[in-house]
Design a protein around this motif. Structure first.
Motif, PDB file in Angstrom:
ATOM      1  N   PHE A  78       0.835  -1.201   0.000  1.00 23.83           N
ATOM      2  CA  PHE A  78       0.000   0.000   0.000  1.00 23.83           C
ATOM      3  C   PHE A  78       0.872   1.254   0.000  1.00 23.83           C
ATOM      4  O   PHE A  78       1.834   1.361   0.764  1.00 23.83           O
ATOM      5  CB  PHE A  78      -0.915   0.011   1.228  1.00 23.83           C
ATOM      6  CG  PHE A  78      -1.758  -1.223   1.355  1.00 23.83           C
ATOM      7  CD1 PHE A  78      -2.832  -1.429   0.501  1.00 23.83           C
ATOM      8  CD2 PHE A  78      -1.468  -2.184   2.312  1.00 23.83           C
ATOM      9  CE1 PHE A  78      -3.610  -2.576   0.610  1.00 23.83           C
ATOM     10  CE2 PHE A  78      -2.236  -3.328   2.427  1.00 23.83           C
ATOM     11  CZ  PHE A  78      -3.309  -3.527   1.574  1.00 23.83           C
ATOM     12  N   GLU A  79       0.524   2.194  -0.852  1.00 23.02           N
ATOM     13  CA  GLU A  79       1.221   3.476  -0.885  1.00 23.02           C
ATOM     14  C   GLU A  79       0.872   4.284   0.369  1.00 23.02           C
ATOM     15  O   GLU A  79      -0.263   4.219   0.859  1.00 23.02           O
ATOM     16  CB  GLU A  79       0.809   4.274  -2.133  1.00 23.02           C
ATOM     17  CG  GLU A  79       1.301   3.666  -3.453  1.00 23.02           C
ATOM     18  CD  GLU A  79       2.797   3.801  -3.622  1.00 23.02           C
ATOM     19  OE1 GLU A  79       3.377   4.771  -3.072  1.00 23.02           O
ATOM     20  OE2 GLU A  79       3.394   2.936  -4.286  1.00 23.02           O
TER      21      GLU A  79
ATOM     22  N   ASP B 198       2.782  12.962   4.037  1.00 25.04           N
ATOM     23  CA  ASP B 198       2.569  13.534   5.366  1.00 25.04           C
ATOM     24  C   ASP B 198       2.380  12.441   6.415  1.00 25.04           C
ATOM     25  O   ASP B 198       2.829  12.564   7.559  1.00 25.04           O
ATOM     26  CB  ASP B 198       1.384  14.500   5.358  1.00 25.04           C
ATOM     27  CG  ASP B 198       0.087  13.859   4.904  1.00 25.04           C
ATOM     28  OD1 ASP B 198       0.144  12.795   4.229  1.00 25.04           O
ATOM     29  OD2 ASP B 198      -0.990  14.395   5.212  1.00 25.04           O
ATOM     30  N   LYS B 199       1.744  11.342   6.038  1.00 27.26           N
ATOM     31  CA  LYS B 199       1.572  10.219   6.965  1.00 27.26           C
ATOM     32  C   LYS B 199       2.922   9.559   7.248  1.00 27.26           C
ATOM     33  O   LYS B 199       3.219   9.182   8.390  1.00 27.26           O
ATOM     34  CB  LYS B 199       0.597   9.202   6.375  1.00 27.26           C
ATOM     35  CG  LYS B 199       0.354   8.007   7.287  1.00 27.26           C
ATOM     36  CD  LYS B 199      -0.678   7.073   6.690  1.00 27.26           C
ATOM     37  CE  LYS B 199      -0.925   5.877   7.595  1.00 27.26           C
ATOM     38  NZ  LYS B 199      -1.948   4.959   7.032  1.00 27.26           N
ATOM     39  N   HIS B 200       3.732   9.429   6.217  1.00 31.05           N
ATOM     40  CA  HIS B 200       5.075   8.854   6.377  1.00 31.05           C
ATOM     41  C   HIS B 200       5.876   9.671   7.391  1.00 31.05           C
ATOM     42  O   HIS B 200       6.494   9.117   8.311  1.00 31.05           O
ATOM     43  CB  HIS B 200       5.793   8.851   5.019  1.00 31.05           C
ATOM     44  CG  HIS B 200       7.133   8.192   5.032  1.00 31.05           C
ATOM     45  ND1 HIS B 200       7.437   7.095   4.256  1.00 31.05           N
ATOM     46  CD2 HIS B 200       8.270   8.465   5.720  1.00 31.05           C
ATOM     47  CE1 HIS B 200       8.675   6.724   4.476  1.00 31.05           C
ATOM     48  NE2 HIS B 200       9.215   7.548   5.346  1.00 31.05           N
ATOM     49  N   ARG B 201       5.822  10.983   7.239  1.00 33.24           N
ATOM     50  CA  ARG B 201       6.585  11.839   8.153  1.00 33.24           C
ATOM     51  C   ARG B 201       6.048  11.752   9.584  1.00 33.24           C
ATOM     52  O   ARG B 201       6.826  11.718  10.542  1.00 33.24           O
ATOM     53  CB  ARG B 201       6.562  13.287   7.650  1.00 33.24           C
ATOM     54  CG  ARG B 201       7.436  14.207   8.497  1.00 33.24           C
ATOM     55  CD  ARG B 201       7.394  15.652   8.022  1.00 33.24           C
ATOM     56  NE  ARG B 201       8.132  16.485   8.943  1.00 33.24           N
ATOM     57  CZ  ARG B 201       9.349  16.962   8.722  1.00 33.24           C
ATOM     58  NH1 ARG B 201       9.989  16.679   7.611  1.00 33.24           N
ATOM     59  NH2 ARG B 201       9.947  17.727   9.623  1.00 33.24           N
TER      60      ARG B 201
ATOM     61  N   ILE C   9       7.081   1.723   5.136  1.00 33.63           N
ATOM     62  CA  ILE C   9       5.767   1.586   5.764  1.00 33.63           C
ATOM     63  C   ILE C   9       4.842   0.820   4.830  1.00 33.63           C
ATOM     64  O   ILE C   9       4.835   1.051   3.611  1.00 33.63           O
ATOM     65  CB  ILE C   9       5.158   2.967   6.065  1.00 33.63           C
ATOM     66  CG1 ILE C   9       6.083   3.762   6.990  1.00 33.63           C
ATOM     67  CG2 ILE C   9       3.773   2.839   6.685  1.00 33.63           C
ATOM     68  CD1 ILE C   9       5.715   5.222   7.094  1.00 33.63           C
ATOM     69  N   ASP C  10       4.073  -0.078   5.390  1.00 27.58           N
ATOM     70  CA  ASP C  10       3.032  -0.773   4.630  1.00 27.58           C
ATOM     71  C   ASP C  10       1.727  -0.587   5.395  1.00 27.58           C
ATOM     72  O   ASP C  10       1.547  -1.146   6.477  1.00 27.58           O
ATOM     73  CB  ASP C  10       3.376  -2.256   4.493  1.00 27.58           C
ATOM     74  CG  ASP C  10       2.570  -2.924   3.387  1.00 27.58           C
ATOM     75  OD1 ASP C  10       1.593  -2.311   2.910  1.00 27.58           O
ATOM     76  OD2 ASP C  10       2.910  -4.052   2.991  1.00 27.58           O
ATOM     77  N   GLY C  11       0.843   0.229   4.840  1.00 27.77           N
ATOM     78  CA  GLY C  11      -0.403   0.533   5.544  1.00 27.77           C
ATOM     79  C   GLY C  11      -0.153   1.465   6.709  1.00 27.77           C
ATOM     80  O   GLY C  11       0.259   2.606   6.520  1.00 27.77           O
TER      81      GLY C  11
END
Length: 286
Positions: free
Chosen positions: A164-165, A169-172, A265-267
């Motif tokens: 999943f992409e 902003d969620k990654h950070r 990150i996955d999900g």
């Protein structure tokens, strides 16, 4: 335009190709220097397409250097991770476009799973947008063989990529939460962020203390960060920066950059933690 100026026109492109092939800033610089020497010694009156000649020379030199590097990395102390190309604590709006065009550190790490010629074919086709006929000429294989190599490379990389992409902003946000939890050694918070089967890879190069083989499992990773925080937490400072265009934790110890850490990150969970501690790979930012 003289030969020196003509070469400089393409230097940035050649360096980008060499770096993506090798995952090493210093090796890429050596390959570009060797390409310049070949260019300097060549009969330029016989060269019809300067860019094609230079890209071919750089590609083949890069493949040769990658074969040698693979042998050298077999005796490397612990896991080998790519050498960062850029480390930026606070990118300006002017260089954010450049950052966005870079190949991420996580993706460079995935490329290590490919053989030298397979890696070259994949990069030339997928990143530099050459067609198969051009790729075949550049690496000295048939067009059909290049198609097979690129197809195999796509399959291998796709199998390793997250399903999943994740929005930037969620990654950070997840990275910031992981940074704060690891700084304080909060094992419960670290466990809440990690996938059960998360994997930690650290590259100390035998120069500093690091995990000498990949660490598997969220609980083992959480315990490690708890122990590190208990021993060194008061002496380190962490902040979010960018490494090769992706958010990363920059950890400073006694005034020097001690490590860079990126995550996959996955999900909603972190599946991989990559940390470079080898000072030889960080010296440019000390």
């Amino acid at each position: 335009m003289n030969s020196e100026s003509l070469f400089e026109t393409y230097r940035s492109r050649l360096f980008g190709l060499a770096y993506k092939l090798l995952g090493s800033r210093s090796d890429a610089e050596d390959v570009v220097q060797d390409a310049w020497l070949r260019w300097h010694q060549a009969d330029r009156s016989a060269i019809r397409d300067v860019e094609a000649w230079l890209v071919t020379a750089t590609t083949r030199l890069g493949i040769d250097r990658l074969r040698l590097a693979r042998t050298e990395r077999e005796t490397y102390s612990g896991p080998w991770l790519p050498e960062p190309l850029t480390v930026d604590e606070s990118p300006t709006p002017e260089n954010r476009a450049d950052i966005g065009s870079q190949v991420s550190f996580a993706f460079l790490s995935l490329l290590e799973r490919l053989g030298p010629e397979e890696r070259a074919a994949f990069l030339l086709k997928e990143i530099f947008d050459y067609d198969y006929a051009q790729v075949a000429e550049l690496i000295g294989h048939s067009e059909a063989n290049c198609r097979q190599m690129v197809h195999r490379a796509r399959q291998r990389l796709q199998a390793e990529r997250p399903r999943f992409e994740v929005a930037p902003d969620k990654h950070r946000r997840l990275l910031e939460r992981f940074m704060h939890a690891s700084e304080t050694g909060d094992q419960a918070s670290i466990l809440a962020l990690l996938d059960t089967n998360a994997r930690l890879v650290s590259d100390g190069g035998g120069k500093v203390t690091a995990v000498i083989r990949p660490l598997e499992g969220a609980e083992r990773i959480a315990r490690l960060y708890g122990a590190v925080a208990a021993r060194f937490g008061a002496e380190t400072q962490c902040r979010i920066g960018y490494v090769n265009g992706e958010p990363a934790i920059l950890r400073w110890y006694q005034g020097q950059l001690h490590s860079i850490t990126t995550i996959a990150i996955d999900g909603d969970r972190i599946t991989q933690v990559l940390s470079v501690l080898n000072p030889d790979k960080l010296h440019a930012w000390h």
